[in-house]
Design a protein around this motif. Structure first.
Motif, short mmCIF file in Angstrom:
data_model
loop_
_atom_site.label_atom_id
_atom_site.label_comp_id
_atom_site.label_asym_id
_atom_site.label_seq_id
_atom_site.Cartn_x
_atom_site.Cartn_y
_atom_site.Cartn_z
N ASP A 202 0.91 -1.13 0.12
CA ASP A 202 -0.02 -0.16 -0.16
C ASP A 202 0.85 1.15 0.04
O ASP A 202 1.37 1.84 1.14
N CYS A 203 1.26 1.50 -1.08
CA CYS A 203 2.47 2.84 -1.36
C CYS A 203 2.22 3.23 -2.72
O CYS A 203 1.50 2.76 -3.69
N ASP A 204 2.84 4.54 -2.83
CA ASP A 204 2.91 5.04 -4.11
C ASP A 204 4.20 4.57 -5.15
O ASP A 204 3.81 4.68 -6.32
N ILE A 205 4.99 4.48 -4.38
CA ILE A 205 6.34 4.06 -5.06
C ILE A 205 6.92 2.80 -4.23
O ILE A 205 6.86 2.88 -3.16
N LEU A 206 7.41 1.74 -5.09
CA LEU A 206 8.24 0.60 -4.39
C LEU A 206 9.55 0.96 -5.08
O LEU A 206 9.72 0.79 -6.28
N HIS A 207 10.74 1.11 -4.22
CA HIS A 207 11.95 1.00 -4.62
C HIS A 207 12.67 -0.04 -4.18
O HIS A 207 12.65 -0.54 -3.10
N ALA A 208 13.26 -0.47 -5.06
CA ALA A 208 13.95 -2.03 -4.82
C ALA A 208 15.55 -1.76 -5.17
O ALA A 208 15.89 -1.27 -6.14
N GLY A 209 16.45 -2.33 -4.24
CA GLY A 209 17.89 -2.32 -4.60
C GLY A 209 18.45 -3.28 -3.67
O GLY A 209 17.84 -3.47 -2.65
N TYR A 210 19.64 -3.97 -4.09
CA TYR A 210 20.26 -3.65 -5.21
C TYR A 210 19.90 -4.75 -6.32
O TYR A 210 20.31 -6.16 -5.83
N ILE A 211 19.69 -4.33 -7.46
CA ILE A 211 19.98 -5.32 -8.70
C ILE A 211 21.66 -5.89 -8.34
O ILE A 211 22.43 -4.98 -8.12
N LEU A 212 21.79 -7.19 -8.79
CA LEU A 212 23.04 -7.84 -8.93
C LEU A 212 23.56 -8.15 -7.46
O LEU A 212 24.68 -8.74 -7.13
N LEU A 213 22.72 -7.66 -6.35
CA LEU A 213 23.04 -8.21 -5.00
C LEU A 213 21.77 -8.72 -4.49
O LEU A 213 21.98 -9.06 -2.99
N LEU A 214 21.02 -9.26 -5.03
CA LEU A 214 19.86 -10.06 -4.56
C LEU A 214 19.50 -11.36 -5.46
O LEU A 214 18.94 -11.46 -6.43
N ASP A 215 20.23 -12.38 -4.81
CA ASP A 215 20.26 -13.66 -5.68
C ASP A 215 19.06 -14.21 -5.98
O ASP A 215 18.53 -14.60 -7.27
N GLY A 216 17.91 -14.26 -5.31
CA GLY A 216 16.45 -14.51 -5.25
C GLY A 216 15.73 -13.73 -6.47
O GLY A 216 14.83 -14.22 -7.02
N PHE A 217 16.10 -12.61 -6.57
CA PHE A 217 15.48 -11.46 -7.52
C PHE A 217 16.13 -11.45 -8.75
O PHE A 217 15.81 -11.12 -10.11
N ASP A 218 17.56 -11.66 -8.83
CA ASP A 218 18.49 -11.84 -9.93
C ASP A 218 18.24 -13.07 -10.69
O ASP A 218 18.82 -13.10 -11.85
N ALA A 219 17.50 -14.17 -10.09
CA ALA A 219 17.56 -15.48 -10.77
C ALA A 219 16.79 -15.24 -12.24
O ALA A 219 15.92 -14.40 -12.25
N LYS A 220 17.05 -16.24 -13.03
CA LYS A 220 16.32 -16.13 -14.27
C LYS A 220 14.96 -16.57 -14.24
O LYS A 220 14.29 -17.35 -13.26
N ASP A 221 14.31 -15.94 -15.15
CA ASP A 221 12.46 -16.11 -15.24
C ASP A 221 12.47 -16.44 -16.66
O ASP A 221 12.84 -15.58 -17.43
#
Length: 341
Positions: free
Chosen positions: A133-152
């Motif tokens: 429940d927010c206006d902006i979702l800010h994510a960081g860091y790409i290249l240092l989050l194995d579970g998010f950097d994984a292939k899809d």
């Protein structure tokens, strides 16, 4: 602004052990450690706390993963101290809180030795999208989050898939990147840009996406190449605004109007600089402030560069930050670098 819902920060939560040394030695030689301090680190604590110090009113929340240890307790205490909702921060059963040994020179340059820890277990499935429940979702860091950097298979990366789902809920997405000499910049970052509203990163991270050189032969920043990089990032899918920063300047590109803006950094005397750990996160906090309040690009860059300058007055990532009014005064006090952009 009564209907604004704030900003949620997702991603790296780290404890930094900042060690100030008198020199960076060659292999086999000795350097003297002059000072040791513990501080929060990572995109989530750094950017959220800095933004809170700038503005006490924006609703801020944090989502990530820590260990069941002293480092995790320390970070949670900091979130509480700065009135940041950390109720959705998860605790790993078997991994420690991620940490970095930050080796900092008196001139401000620094090197990171990082243990991924609990951050490596953090995955998009840990986040209940229905509770965002927010206006902006800010994510960081790409290249240092194995579970998010994984292939899809469909979206390229899990981060790209996550951003797609967040945008489907009507929430703006923002991203930051970490500098990693060994990473696959193109394969990991480019898929996520397709589902970004705002992209905030430095000159090295951004130009590496397209094999563009950010500097001229004399070491000065190549503004034409920076602009070309931002145009290519827009073609890659960033929808609203791209903001890049380097030591000497900040740059903004409005995707809808195709307007390029550049502002020199503040001219801070070397003797006042205590470190630059988290300077990019401080710049990011200033940028998000400007985006949240819909400031013109020139004002965003002016404020973000002043926020980054605050960071230089402290060895860690958050102690140098000041309130909005105090940050604004820095430009009058120090002036800006006289460089051609």
């Amino acid at each position: 602004m009564e209907n604004k819902k704030g900003i949620t920060f997702v991603g790296n939560i780290i404890t930094d052990v900042v060690k100030t040394v008198d020199c960076y030695p060659e292999i086999g030689l000795l350097a003297n450690i002059k000072d040791v301090k513990r501080a929060v680190g990572g995109a989530v604590p750094n950017t959220a706390i800095n933004l809170r110090k700038i503005d006490g009113k924006i609703p801020l929340s944090a989502i990530g993963k820590i260990g069941n240890d002293d480092g995790g307790n320390y970070i949670m205490e900091k979130f509480s101290e700065f009135n940041i909702d950390a109720s959705r921060v998860l605790v790993s059963e078997d991994k420690p809180t991620s940490f970095s040994d930050v080796i900092s020179l008196p001139s401000g340059e620094r090197t990171f030795f990082h243990a991924r820890g609990a951050n490596a277990q953090f995955v998009p499935e840990d986040i209940d999208l229905d509770k965002l429940d927010c206006d902006i979702l800010h994510a960081g860091y790409i290249l240092l989050l194995d579970g998010f950097d994984a292939k899809d298979e469909v979206y390229g990366t899990k981060m790209a898939h996550f951003f797609h789902d967040v945008q489907e809920k009507g929430i703006k997405t923002s991203v930051d990147v970490v500098s990693d000499a060994t990473a696959d910049y193109k394969g990991t970052i480019l898929p996520a840009l397709k589902y970004c509203d705002y992209a905030i990163m430095n000159e090295i991270e951004s130009t590496a996406l397209f094999d563009i050189e950010p500097y001229n032969a004399d070491g000065s920043v190549n503004s034409a190449n920076i602009k070309k990089t931002m145009e290519l990032m827009a073609e890659a899918g960033v929808k609203e605004k791209i903001v890049l920063h380097c030591k000497d300047a900040g740059f903004a590109y409005d995707v809808k109007t195709k307007t390029f803006t550049a502002v020199p950094s503040l001219k801070i005397p070397g003797e006042l600089i205590k470190g630059s750990v988290g300077a990019g996160d401080s710049f990011c906090a200033g940028t998000l402030y400007g985006i949240y309040y819909n400031l013109p690009d020139k004002e965003i860059l002016e404020f973000a560069s002043s926020a980054a300058a605050c960071n230089l007055f402290s060895e860690n990532s958050i102690d140098g930050m000041r309130s909005y009014d105090e940050v604004k005064k820095l430009a009058d006090r120090f002036g800006r670098k006289e460089i051609k952009l």
